[in-house]
Design an enzyme around this catalytic site. Sequence first.
Site, PDB file in Angstrom:
ATOM      1  N   LEU A   1      37.373  38.059  49.828  1.00  0.00           N
ATOM      2  CA  LEU A   1      38.509  39.245  49.715  1.00  0.00           C
ATOM      3  C   LEU A   1      39.327  38.788  51.137  1.00  0.00           C
ATOM      4  O   LEU A   1      38.492  38.713  52.253  1.00  0.00           O
ATOM      5  CB  LEU A   1      38.216  40.408  49.636  1.00  0.00           C
ATOM      6  CG  LEU A   1      39.117  41.418  49.708  1.00  0.00           C
ATOM      7  CD1 LEU A   1      40.033  41.551  48.408  1.00  0.00           C
ATOM      8  CD2 LEU A   1      38.448  43.050  49.763  1.00  0.00           C
TER       9      LEU A   1
ATOM     10  N   LYS B   1      40.929  42.745  44.828  1.00  0.00           N
ATOM     11  CA  LYS B   1      39.905  43.966  45.192  1.00  0.00           C
ATOM     12  C   LYS B   1      39.662  45.000  43.923  1.00  0.00           C
ATOM     13  O   LYS B   1      40.385  45.809  43.746  1.00  0.00           O
ATOM     14  CB  LYS B   1      40.669  44.907  46.187  1.00  0.00           C
ATOM     15  CG  LYS B   1      39.614  45.728  46.995  1.00  0.00           C
ATOM     16  CD  LYS B   1      39.991  46.399  48.199  1.00  0.00           C
ATOM     17  CE  LYS B   1      39.093  47.075  48.949  1.00  0.00           C
ATOM     18  NZ  LYS B   1      37.955  46.577  49.374  1.00  0.00           N
TER      19      LYS B   1
ATOM     20  N   TYR C   1      41.146  48.968  43.602  1.00  0.00           N
ATOM     21  CA  TYR C   1      41.072  50.199  44.486  1.00  0.00           C
ATOM     22  C   TYR C   1      41.167  49.731  45.885  1.00  0.00           C
ATOM     23  O   TYR C   1      41.569  48.585  46.275  1.00  0.00           O
ATOM     24  CB  TYR C   1      39.366  50.652  44.381  1.00  0.00           C
ATOM     25  CG  TYR C   1      38.453  49.931  45.265  1.00  0.00           C
ATOM     26  CD1 TYR C   1      38.107  50.027  46.384  1.00  0.00           C
ATOM     27  CD2 TYR C   1      37.959  48.764  44.578  1.00  0.00           C
ATOM     28  CE1 TYR C   1      37.123  49.169  47.105  1.00  0.00           C
ATOM     29  CE2 TYR C   1      37.164  47.816  45.204  1.00  0.00           C
ATOM     30  CZ  TYR C   1      36.640  48.219  46.375  1.00  0.00           C
ATOM     31  OH  TYR C   1      35.849  47.483  46.938  1.00  0.00           O
TER      32      TYR C   1
ATOM     33  N   GLU D   1      31.021  35.648  52.005  1.00  0.00           N
ATOM     34  CA  GLU D   1      31.240  36.877  52.955  1.00  0.00           C
ATOM     35  C   GLU D   1      29.911  38.073  52.619  1.00  0.00           C
ATOM     36  O   GLU D   1      29.109  37.760  51.876  1.00  0.00           O
ATOM     37  CB  GLU D   1      32.613  37.606  52.405  1.00  0.00           C
ATOM     38  CG  GLU D   1      32.452  38.146  51.017  1.00  0.00           C
ATOM     39  CD  GLU D   1      33.803  38.458  50.277  1.00  0.00           C
ATOM     40  OE1 GLU D   1      34.820  38.975  51.318  1.00  0.00           O
ATOM     41  OE2 GLU D   1      34.148  38.563  49.322  1.00  0.00           O
TER      42      GLU D   1
END
Length: 287
Positions: free
Chosen positions: A207, A149, A33, A182
């Site tokens: 990411l 992702k 996505y 993250e």
Amino acid sequence: MSRIAYVNGQYVRHSDAAVHVEDRGFQFADGVYEVCEVRHGMIVDLTRHLNRLDRSLGELRMAAPMGRAALTFVIREVLRRNRVKNGIFYLQVTRGAARRDHYFPAEGTPPTITITAKSTDPSAAAKKYASGIKVITLPENRWDRVDIKTVGLLPNVLAKQQAKEAGAQDAIFIDRSGIVMEAASSNVWIVTRDGELVTRPAEHGILKGITRTTLIDVAKKLGLKVVEREFKAEEMLAAREVFFTSATGICVPIVQIDNKPVANGHPGTVSSSIRDTFFDVAEKTAI
């Protein structure tokens, strides 16, 4: 006005939008996505978002649903039909619908694509983040390919919920060595006592955020020194500033981590300058 969604070649009412019960995104999280901001009638960093979509599809050996020009047209049309001037669009591609089996479906099975859009109030978001947010830290428990992702976000969902139940707004993943990875839906940055802007390298383990990438360009414009390296939770807690970057939040100051204040417990000047300059640097594509 009813919201409109795009599903596999058709524009339908949002309330009627649906995919097959055996869609692989639903049954296996076999999909990818992108979320992209729209600001003042302009799509922010569209090229970089679509480039990352292509990479995610390639890493999962998944067919693209259509060419770049056609996809851009559909995105614009969804935004126009929803009259979005400030807001976001969400785009998802899965490996398609097929009899449930762990193996890939037969060659030629069409991918599933859905696109939705909604309006948001940028002034409300600015007010929300003006005083900064509180976060918690959690042990890293995600799969090894978070650089793709994908829609497989269960650990992120659980982390967000745990943060909410702790009276915080987000969570930061820390690996076994104490290194900051993250956040549940953002990249993490610190400003050191020497004024360096630090974020961990994006080759592996996190990411490669689009906002993160554009922020490096913003930092150059502001004359800030950017260092891409790993840093531990202790250094983060001792930093002059800590903030998140994401497509929906842009640059969000963090004022408390695990109930401990960051610096003086208030947003810093670096994150404020970055937020004020970001849209002067980011790519803007007209709807």
